[in-house]
Write a protein that holds these residues in place. Structure first.
Motif, PDB file in Angstrom:
ATOM      1  N   ALA A   7     -31.997 -72.980  20.728  1.00  0.00           N
ATOM      2  CA  ALA A   7     -30.961 -72.908  19.683  1.00  0.00           C
ATOM      3  C   ALA A   7     -30.941 -71.523  19.044  1.00  0.00           C
ATOM      4  O   ALA A   7     -29.879 -70.933  18.815  1.00  0.00           O
ATOM      5  N   GLY A   8     -32.133 -70.999  18.793  1.00  0.00           N
ATOM      6  CA  GLY A   8     -32.224 -69.677  18.170  1.00  0.00           C
ATOM      7  C   GLY A   8     -31.665 -68.584  19.069  1.00  0.00           C
ATOM      8  O   GLY A   8     -30.880 -67.740  18.638  1.00  0.00           O
ATOM      9  N   TYR A  23     -24.691 -65.542  20.847  1.00  0.00           N
ATOM     10  CA  TYR A  23     -23.377 -65.672  20.218  1.00  0.00           C
ATOM     11  C   TYR A  23     -23.106 -64.464  19.309  1.00  0.00           C
ATOM     12  O   TYR A  23     -22.037 -63.854  19.353  1.00  0.00           O
ATOM     13  N   ALA A  24     -24.104 -64.117  18.503  1.00  0.00           N
ATOM     14  CA  ALA A  24     -23.938 -62.997  17.563  1.00  0.00           C
ATOM     15  C   ALA A  24     -23.776 -61.665  18.304  1.00  0.00           C
ATOM     16  O   ALA A  24     -22.965 -60.826  17.919  1.00  0.00           O
ATOM     17  N   GLY A  63     -24.810 -65.765  14.180  1.00  0.00           N
ATOM     18  CA  GLY A  63     -25.116 -66.981  14.914  1.00  0.00           C
ATOM     19  C   GLY A  63     -25.817 -67.960  13.989  1.00  0.00           C
ATOM     20  O   GLY A  63     -26.576 -67.553  13.116  1.00  0.00           O
ATOM     21  N   VAL A  64     -25.532 -69.258  14.162  1.00  0.00           N
ATOM     22  CA  VAL A  64     -26.115 -70.256  13.260  1.00  0.00           C
ATOM     23  C   VAL A  64     -26.903 -71.280  14.076  1.00  0.00           C
ATOM     24  O   VAL A  64     -26.414 -71.791  15.087  1.00  0.00           O
ATOM     25  N   ILE A 110     -25.889 -68.810  27.280  1.00  0.00           N
ATOM     26  CA  ILE A 110     -25.117 -69.973  26.826  1.00  0.00           C
ATOM     27  C   ILE A 110     -24.471 -69.661  25.471  1.00  0.00           C
ATOM     28  O   ILE A 110     -23.292 -69.955  25.240  1.00  0.00           O
ATOM     29  N   GLY A 111     -25.219 -69.034  24.592  1.00  0.00           N
ATOM     30  CA  GLY A 111     -24.667 -68.648  23.290  1.00  0.00           C
ATOM     31  C   GLY A 111     -23.536 -67.647  23.438  1.00  0.00           C
ATOM     32  O   GLY A 111     -22.509 -67.736  22.752  1.00  0.00           O
ATOM     33  N   ALA A 112     -23.715 -66.698  24.365  1.00  0.00           N
ATOM     34  CA  ALA A 112     -22.680 -65.682  24.587  1.00  0.00           C
ATOM     35  C   ALA A 112     -21.408 -66.333  25.115  1.00  0.00           C
ATOM     36  O   ALA A 112     -20.292 -66.019  24.686  1.00  0.00           O
TER      37      ALA A 112
END
Lengths: 185, 585
Positions: B56-57, B63-64, B71-72, B438-440
């Motif tokens: 998650a982190g 994402y950020a 990112g959260v 995945i975040g990206a």
């Protein structure tokens, strides 16, 4: 914190710096400041903390024994803590410093008079007297406390406790050196 | 607010996140954070359910990285919070804006060693820009606003909010603090963004009068969204540019002024240009030990202009001649103006053509290289990367784990636009690639996202491909499988007399079956002819994640290499280039 070296109780004067750190009075602020020193590998020589005239703020007086370059770095790193509002390095020549010491010294009947005399000279106060020892307190400039402690050592110090120094700039002239304005990221 | 609305702390938390325009968050529920997962059911925020909190982190980080938005991540107390420590530290080292929310045991149980209790704010104090234990539901909106403000301004970084269960359950009267109230509540936080005008003028003068200048770009360029301003500076002055590992993409690699990455595995040209320079213009860079090598021997003749938003970076490693605290974009724009003014006033730039031709000579003589594949021998990882790069669709984002594959990716990818490179630079977190990808992808769903991973890294966080499959966030993973902890093996070969200790990963799982078990397409590639078709197939699949396992040469090493602690002058070149190293003088 580091053990005091009796031969050089306040460290080398060239590396002795007093930081007066104004912080927002929030939970954990002292832990933040202390752990920053630990994390970056710097020693705190003494530390005193208490609320200021405004209850939302506390002032932490930190004495560190480091040379100028790492001092600049530690000040900048401290300033990055969100709760730190202002950092002032107090030049010892341009500030008033005070510290309090309570010391229990061996003083049986034959020595009691001498210890009391010494206390009188230094304007210390006798707090308690026992058969073998007495407890005295002295507040004042840290160097005065050093001198007193040194003289008492001859009688045998059973226990002593100092508060760590607190300081404010002198009023009669510009006392702030390197006061950091604005705020780092 | 005209009408006073009563909310639970949990509802206030989720609403506050919505007010902060959070679109997606990554997390995993558990005991103490449970109340916050209930209002999430009717929230506009998309929640991505991970398989491990570390994922998650890293997803929040990925994402950020690509969106520039914080990112959260939200997880529960105790072990979930400790699993979040690595991503927080990673984000702290690489200045990634991130907000982590952790559950905590009820306020009445704090300090009792309750089930799943840990001192989260204590543990994360030194790996966050700021953290806060929220002790009353009334404090939630302000704490959330402060967290986003702190995470995204100044030098960005992670902020953690620790929220006890009863604080989520109890009620509060909703309010939303104004910008002014937020700033007023943080009297100790006033980042300097505008550079000092005298220093800026001084920097401009030095830039114009330097004979051997180098623009040294760090990750701060990307954080400040300063790539365009920097390109203008480079093109006006024709000064060569190096981009650190964190700055890859900040300046196009195909630009004639681009020298590539400096540092331990940088190009010989970037390393040498910095060593021989008489002026380093460090922009959002922090003189990391992986860039400087032995500090005392680093760029000995160079004066330094150092632009950084964090004053503590000025003089931390190298004392700058011209320190400028400020936002890189604002400062570089001002430097550009000052240069234009000075030039207009007749004090133009001295001729740096000799320097430029020297640098381009190095560039021609010392390109990145590797020994090509020999018939019957194993695949070369660099070859796989070149093919991945050449076949990548326009706008592809590439992520990496940590190790040899990361260095090869940084070396052999050709970055042409910012925010297309996601990696763990400062902390060097193995296993970063899969969750970060995945975040990206969650942040840039219209782009292709490739993660280049090593076999060691992949085995640390591969389970997040289950998250990718179930959430429909389809990424592509290239595992360069050399059956070793490759970078460690390289060090043991070079510096420990080939005594290989605990680096053999030959007993690895079947990556194809593993990929399939996680709902992905799995492809194994063993020969050069299979490389292109496999990549083309992977690029054509958009309804599932794809894992390609490239079985690559076990003993391939990353070159150039500056051995740790030595001077950049001692750079070890690729063996084929060593005979001409005198030309680097």
């Amino acid at each position: 914190m580091r053990a005091i070296n009796p031969n050089n109780p306040h460290g080398d004067s060239h590396t002795h710096h007093i930081l007066s750190v104004l912080v927002q009075n929030r939970p954990g602020v002292l832990a933040r400041v202390a752990s920053l020193f630990a994390r970056r590998g710097y020693n705190i020589f003494s530390l005193a903390v208490a609320p200021t005239e405004e209850p939302d703020y506390s002032r932490i007086t930190i004495v560190v024994d480091i040379s100028a370059t790492p001092l600049e770095q530690i000040v900048k790193q401290l300033f990055k803590l969100i709760d730190v509002v202002r950092i002032t390095e107090l030049d010892p020549r341009r500030s008033v410093e005070r510290e309090l010491m309570v010391v229990t010294v061996r003083a049986d009947g034959s020595q009691r008079g001498q210890v009391v005399e010494l206390a009188n000279i230094f304007e210390a106060r006798v707090l308690a007297v026992g058969a073998e020892a007495m407890t005295v307190s002295l507040d004042g400039n840290p160097e005065k406390l050093d001198d007193f402690e040194e003289l008492l050592r001859a009688y045998g110090i059973v226990e002593s406790q100092r508060t760590g120094r607190i300081a404010l700039p002198k009023l009669d002239r510009e006392a702030r050196k390197g006061a950091a304005k604005g705020k780092a990221s | 607010m005209s009408t006073k609305e009563t909310l639970t702390g949990a509802e206030a938390l989720i609403r506050a996140l919505e007010m902060e325009k959070v679109e997606v968050m990554f997390g995993l529920p558990g005991g103490c954070i449970l109340p916050a997962y209930d209002p999430l059911l009717k929230s506009s925020i998309r929640h991505v359910l991970v398989r491990h909190e570390q994922g998650a982190g890293h997803m929040a980080q990925g994402y950020a990285h690509v969106t520039g938005r914080p990112g959260v991540a939200m997880v529960t107390s105790g072990p979930a919070a400790t699993n979040m420590v690595t991503p927080l530290c990673d984000a702290f080292m690489d200045s990634i804006p991130m907000v982590a929310i952790t559950g905590q045991v009820p306020t009445t149980a704090i300090g009792t060693d309750a089930f799943q209790e840990c001192d989260t704010v204590g543990i994360t104090r030194s790996v966050t820009k700021h953290n806060e234990l929220i002790m009353h539901p009334d404090d939630i909106p302000m704490a959330v606003r402060q967290a986003f403000h702190i995470a995204t301004t100044g030098r960005p970084g992670p902020v953690l909010l620790d929220v006890p269960k009863d604080v989520l359950q109890n009620t509060m009267t909703w309010y939303w603090p104004t910008d002014d109230e937020v700033i007023e509540s943080l009297p100790g936080y006033r980042p300097t963004t505008k550079g000092h005008s005298r220093m800026i003028r001084e920097a401009a003068k030095m830039i114009l009068s330097a004979q051997r200048p180098v623009l040294y770009l760090g990750g701060g360029i990307l954080k400040a969204r300063a790539a365009a301003a920097v390109r203008e500076l480079a093109e006006t002055t024709q000064i060569p540019v190096v981009t650190t590992l964190m700055a890859r993409g900040a300046f196009p690699d195909d630009h004639p002024l681009a020298l590539g990455m400096p540092g331990m595995h940088g190009t010989a040209t970037a390393i040498t240009a910095m060593q021989k320079s008489d002026l380093l213009i460090a922009l959002g860079a922090r003189f990391d030990d992986r860039v400087t090598g032995k500090v005392a021997a680093f760029a000995p003749d160079a004066k330094v202009v150092h632009v950084d938003i964090d004053p503590a970076e000025q003089g931390k490693v190298r004392r700058p001649d011209v320190p400028i605290v400020g936002d890189c974009r604002l400062v570089v724009e001002e430097i550009n103006k000052a240069i234009a003014e000075l030039s207009a006033a007749g004090s133009g730039q001295i001729d740096i053509t000799p320097w430029r031709s020297k640098v381009s000579g190095w560039k021609e003589t010392f390109p990145l290289t590797y020994d090509p594949h020999e018939p019957g021998a194993a695949l070369k990882p660099q070859y796989c990367l070149e093919k991945l790069r050449d076949l990548a669709p326009e706008g592809t984002i590439v992520c990496a784990g940590v190790g040899q594959h990361q260095m090869w990716t940084s070396q052999f990818w050709r970055f042409t636009e910012p925010y297309t490179w996601v990696n763990s630079g400062g902390l060097g977190t193995m296993g970063f690639a899969v969750p970060a990808a995945i975040g990206a992808k969650a942040g840039q769903p219209d782009r292709t996202v490739w993660a280049v991973d090593g076999d060691g890294c992949f085995q640390m966080t591969a389970q997040e491909l289950v998250t990718a499959t179930t959430e429909g966030i389809h990424v592509k993973i290239a595992v360069l499988n050399n059956t070793y902890l490759g970078m460690v093996r390289q060090w043991q070969e070079m510096f420990y007399g080939e005594r290989y200790s605990e680096v053999d990963l030959k007993n690895c799982p079947d990556f194809v079956k593993w990929a399939e078990a996680m709902g992905c397409v799995g492809i194994r590639v063993e020969s050069p002819e299979e490389v292109e078709p496999a990549i083309e197939k992977a690029n054509s699949i958009n309804d599932r994640s794809v894992v390609i396992e490239f079985r690559v040469e076990e003993f391939e090493k990353v070159f150039p290499m500056v051995p740790a602690g030595t001077s950049n002058d001692e750079v070890v070149l690729h063996p084929s280039q060593e005979p001409r190293r005198d030309l680097l003088k």
